[in-house]
Design a protein around this motif. Structure first.
Motif, PDB file in Angstrom:
ATOM      1  N   ARG A   1       0.270   1.661  55.973  1.00 50.02           N
ATOM      2  CA  ARG A   1       0.390   2.325  57.286  1.00 50.02           C
ATOM      3  C   ARG A   1       1.687   1.908  57.979  1.00 50.02           C
ATOM      4  O   ARG A   1       2.410   2.731  58.542  1.00 50.02           O
ATOM      5  N   ASP A   2       1.999   0.602  57.930  1.00 54.71           N
ATOM      6  CA  ASP A   2       3.198   0.112  58.602  1.00 54.71           C
ATOM      7  C   ASP A   2       4.460   0.694  57.965  1.00 54.71           C
ATOM      8  O   ASP A   2       5.413   1.045  58.670  1.00 54.71           O
ATOM      9  N   LEU A   3       4.468   0.802  56.656  1.00 57.85           N
ATOM     10  CA  LEU A   3       5.649   1.354  55.981  1.00 57.85           C
ATOM     11  C   LEU A   3       5.869   2.817  56.380  1.00 57.85           C
ATOM     12  O   LEU A   3       7.002   3.228  56.660  1.00 57.85           O
ATOM     13  N   HIS A   4       4.805   3.590  56.422  1.00 58.79           N
ATOM     14  CA  HIS A   4       4.959   4.993  56.817  1.00 58.79           C
ATOM     15  C   HIS A   4       5.391   5.105  58.283  1.00 58.79           C
ATOM     16  O   HIS A   4       6.159   6.004  58.636  1.00 58.79           O
ATOM     17  N   ARG A   5       4.930   4.178  59.120  1.00 63.65           N
ATOM     18  CA  ARG A   5       5.366   4.203  60.518  1.00 63.65           C
ATOM     19  C   ARG A   5       6.851   3.880  60.602  1.00 63.65           C
ATOM     20  O   ARG A   5       7.585   4.472  61.388  1.00 63.65           O
ATOM     21  N   LEU A   6       7.293   2.942  59.761  1.00 61.51           N
ATOM     22  CA  LEU A   6       8.716   2.577  59.752  1.00 61.51           C
ATOM     23  C   LEU A   6       9.574   3.746  59.279  1.00 61.51           C
ATOM     24  O   LEU A   6      10.569   4.085  59.909  1.00 61.51           O
ATOM     25  N   VAL A   7       9.179   4.349  58.178  1.00 56.88           N
ATOM     26  CA  VAL A   7      10.005   5.392  57.564  1.00 56.88           C
ATOM     27  C   VAL A   7       9.822   6.731  58.287  1.00 56.88           C
ATOM     28  O   VAL A   7      10.736   7.564  58.313  1.00 56.88           O
ATOM     29  N   GLY A   8       8.642   6.934  58.837  1.00 52.31           N
ATOM     30  CA  GLY A   8       8.392   8.195  59.552  1.00 52.31           C
ATOM     31  C   GLY A   8       8.165   9.381  58.643  1.00 52.31           C
ATOM     32  O   GLY A   8       8.395  10.525  59.032  1.00 52.31           O
ATOM     33  N   ASN A   9       7.704   9.131  57.406  1.00 53.20           N
ATOM     34  CA  ASN A   9       7.540  10.234  56.453  1.00 53.20           C
ATOM     35  C   ASN A   9       6.115  10.743  56.323  1.00 53.20           C
ATOM     36  O   ASN A   9       5.883  11.724  55.612  1.00 53.20           O
ATOM     37  N   ALA A  10       5.152  10.110  56.989  1.00 50.31           N
ATOM     38  CA  ALA A  10       3.775  10.613  56.913  1.00 50.31           C
ATOM     39  C   ALA A  10       2.976  10.104  58.101  1.00 50.31           C
ATOM     40  O   ALA A  10       3.158   8.967  58.548  1.00 50.31           O
ATOM     41  N   VAL A  11       2.096  10.948  58.579  1.00 53.75           N
ATOM     42  CA  VAL A  11       1.202  10.570  59.673  1.00 53.75           C
ATOM     43  C   VAL A  11       0.084   9.699  59.121  1.00 53.75           C
ATOM     44  O   VAL A  11      -0.543  10.053  58.112  1.00 53.75           O
ATOM     45  N   VAL A  12      -0.150   8.541  59.732  1.00 53.78           N
ATOM     46  CA  VAL A  12      -1.217   7.655  59.265  1.00 53.78           C
ATOM     47  C   VAL A  12      -2.261   7.357  60.346  1.00 53.78           C
ATOM     48  O   VAL A  12      -3.298   6.756  60.053  1.00 53.78           O
ATOM     49  N   GLU A  13      -1.993   7.785  61.566  1.00 52.49           N
ATOM     50  CA  GLU A  13      -2.962   7.509  62.630  1.00 52.49           C
ATOM     51  C   GLU A  13      -4.216   8.349  62.391  1.00 52.49           C
ATOM     52  O   GLU A  13      -4.127   9.543  62.095  1.00 52.49           O
ATOM     53  N   ASP A  14      -5.375   7.733  62.530  1.00 49.66           N
ATOM     54  CA  ASP A  14      -6.654   8.423  62.320  1.00 49.66           C
ATOM     55  C   ASP A  14      -6.767   9.031  60.929  1.00 49.66           C
ATOM     56  O   ASP A  14      -7.337  10.116  60.768  1.00 49.66           O
ATOM     57  N   ARG A  15      -6.149   8.376  59.963  1.00 49.11           N
ATOM     58  CA  ARG A  15      -6.269   8.835  58.575  1.00 49.11           C
ATOM     59  C   ARG A  15      -6.913   7.728  57.735  1.00 49.11           C
ATOM     60  O   ARG A  15      -6.874   6.550  58.119  1.00 49.11           O
ATOM     61  N   HIS A  16      -7.458   8.095  56.592  1.00 43.96           N
ATOM     62  CA  HIS A  16      -8.045   7.122  55.668  1.00 43.96           C
ATOM     63  C   HIS A  16      -7.058   6.860  54.533  1.00 43.96           C
ATOM     64  O   HIS A  16      -6.468   7.802  53.988  1.00 43.96           O
ATOM     65  N   ILE A  17      -6.883   5.585  54.189  1.00 42.33           N
ATOM     66  CA  ILE A  17      -6.008   5.215  53.075  1.00 42.33           C
ATOM     67  C   ILE A  17      -6.898   4.862  51.880  1.00 42.33           C
ATOM     68  O   ILE A  17      -7.749   3.974  51.961  1.00 42.33           O
TER      69      ILE A  17
END
Lengths: 407, 407
Positions: free
Chosen positions: B48-64
């Motif tokens: 989640r943190d990596l995607h927030r850093l890169v900005g390439n995918a929404v991770v809020e309220d998602r399941h990993i």
């Protein structure tokens, strides 16, 4: 159950990994030449050496195929054998009931045209119209009994159109005396039941025919593009750690004589205390004392622990009128331990003997708060239920305490 | 291709493992509550943190959901969606051609009654009689083009009985400008194309609907009883190592402004030298100088390397009369890099333009000794072939040298 051992010996396998290791899917390996491209050579070697040490499986002139747990290897074997046969019909997969509950689920989930689950091997009659795969689990999960192929020969000759897969997950001195080195076409093992590291997801198959091993590797290639190299390296270290405990390496193994007899396990368990507490209603004395577990060799530790747990189980269940438990096997000589003992199965296989017939799993849960898996999942009636005996020592203590409350 | 980076920064992720770690299948995790029981919480957080850093995918309220590579997750998604739909017919799986060659193989191997490969999404017409799954690979493998859903709407409304799975393996700044945070129902990523550690076999899915994530987890449970904890721990460390290079952690990410522009990559590559060597017949100057690769941030390193490689490819192929290569995309702004650039695909997608039409893979192999995968595997004609551009620097140098020999 092996946590106490590894806590005491955590320094026996310390692995240091840098960021630049194991980037590639591919590994340099002699198995590459055979199309088993993802098998880490160090693990291949360690597996062979361990089996040579323990004497529980033939590895000379065999192929070692690693999988993401033996579950993946079971599926790989089923798909490989189904594609290997020449009869144009779905291949039946069978196992003698009670059978491991994951087999039917793993086969049925794909809804494959080339494979179907056909239940109890004892009720399956082979024919010339379809081929079959029988999975022989020995010692058996759930009941711990030794097993051999059970499909009825329909006059077509033994295994007319049939293949055998031997799941030997529990064929370690921990759970059963090793009578001889197993020597079957496809034998499955798993790190989980060997060193206890289920979280690594490493299993292996010992395969006689290269063509079958290659087809299994193809399944794993399509399914997960190989097997985690990180997990393979870890498994290698853990297997070597066990071997170091026996002062063993590949060069020394063949010259090793019988090992010292296992130390008596009596100081580990208090079967008398269990029985006494059952009578008196005192709980505390039922606790198995984990702190007393001494430093010792891995399989000797494991066997002593299972022996102690089974003494506890039999003491706890003595005289109850609600359930029966599987009988102990006749004592047999273990070529590895050099001693004679019964089997110590990984699971307690209970049968409710109340009249009218009762659902054993529900009974255990509602009356004793014991979690079990119901018989139907294993292809038999729900009068039966399976209870795990390979959890942490503290969990087993609670389990024995609750079982002892049975009347 | 990332080996040079990790060799220079091998100390950025040093992991020490003791024998008593990670014995259990089960992990303590907040995802446990949702039935995603094998996902290591530290990895969930790091992803989640990596995607927030890169900005390439929404991770809020998602399941990993973690898988044994994204290959397993693709199969998990296909089986989960097939079982999720209500039409009693086999579910079609399609992708716009040219499509990743592993998709049809991974679907067809099981010979499942509930799933079948139906080829090119552009030729597939949805109907009310069967549901379909379209896998959208963006940037696309093999050609690197951005992709959107392509199934023809048959008047049933958009995605009448269809599900979309987005394979975003290459949606990293390394390969393409990041235009926005992707936000689709099921998005697949893989460590292999992110940090470069394909050998760990770790992929992840970002899933909107919990019921779908749970069905996918069920596939992975039946298939491999979870995902190696060793591999998950390693992946966690590697992702954190990349983030450290950006002085980033989960708390800081949201406050980060645009990063510094990528350093010019010209000192990494000698496109002029490639062209000159092509003219002169001198080989040595074609070598890309790995030693010159400076210390830098991971995605900046990767992008600079891909940019350099593509300059080399275009220079090597300039003026040849045998093959064409995919056009560069129009330059676009990358929200992560803060700069504008074209895409730098992981593969060279070549088309033979000789008359009469020639098999491009065979031509490359016989004339130049270049290993390629033929177009048919990707659902198009064998005039096309795919050549990898993500190997080691030394391999790419040889490749460019050979391509430059084309007339």
């Amino acid at each position: 159950m092996f946590e106490a051992y590894w806590d005491a010996h955590k320094g026996n396998c310390v692995q240091l990994t840098f960021a630049n290791e194991r980037l590639s899917y591919f590994v340099k390996s002699k198995a590459n030449n055979n199309g088993l491209w993802f098998v880490f050579e160090g693990l291949d070697d360690a597996i062979r050496d361990l089996h040579r040490l323990v004497g529980n499986a033939v590895v000379e002139d065999r192929h070692i195929l690693v999988g993401t747990g033996s579950t993946q290897l079971f599926q790989a074997a089923a798909f490989a054998l189904s594609k290997h046969q020449k009869i144009d019909a779905s291949t039946a997969v069978v196992a003698e009931a009670p059978y491991y509950s994951c087999y039917p689920r793993a086969i049925e989930y794909y809804e494959s045209r080339i494979l179907h689950w056909a239940g109890d091997a004892k009720k399956y009659v082979s024919s010339s119209k379809e081929s079959y795969i029988e999975i022989v689990t020995s010692p058996n999960n759930p009941c711990g009994a030794p097993r051999q192929a059970a499909v009825v020969d329909n006059g077509l000759g033994s295994n007319a159109a049939g293949f055998l897969v031997h799941d030997l997950a529990y064929y370690w001195p921990t759970f059963t005396p090793i009578s001889a080195a197993a020597d079957h076409d496809i034998m499955l093992f798993t790190l989980s039941k060997c060193t206890g590291h289920g979280g690594s997801r490493i299993g292996w198959a010992i395969v006689k025919e290269l063509a079958i091993a290659q087809k299994m590797a193809q399944f794993i290639e399509l399914n997960t593009i190989g097997v985690s190299q990180d997990a393979q390296v870890r498994a290698t270290g853990l297997i070597r750690a066990i071997m170091k405990g026996y002062n063993s390496n590949s060069q020394l193994i063949k010259s090793l004589g019988p090992l010292d007899a296992a130390p008596a396990a009596d100081h580990l368990v208090q079967p008398a205390a269990v029985a006494a507490a059952k009578d008196s209603g005192h709980d505390e004395e039922l606790l198995l004392l984990q702190d007393l577990i001494p430093e010792r060799q891995f399989f000797h530790f494991g066997k002593a622990m299972m022996e102690a747990r089974w003494k506890g189980v039999r003491a706890a269940l003595a005289g109850n009128q609600s359930v029966t438990v599987q009988d102990p096997s006749a004592p047999a000589h273990c070529t590895f331990m050099g001693t004679t003992s019964t089997t110590y199965p990984a699971f307690i296989w209970l049968k409710s003997i109340k009249e009218p017939a009762e659902d054993c799993q529900r009974f255990l849960k509602s009356k004793l708060g014991i979690l079990a898996r119901a018989g139907e999942a294993f292809g038999v009636s729900n009068q039966y239920a399976r209870v795990s005996l390979v959890g942490r020592e503290s969990e087993v203590a609670v389990l024995l305490h609750r079982l002892a409350a049975l009347k």
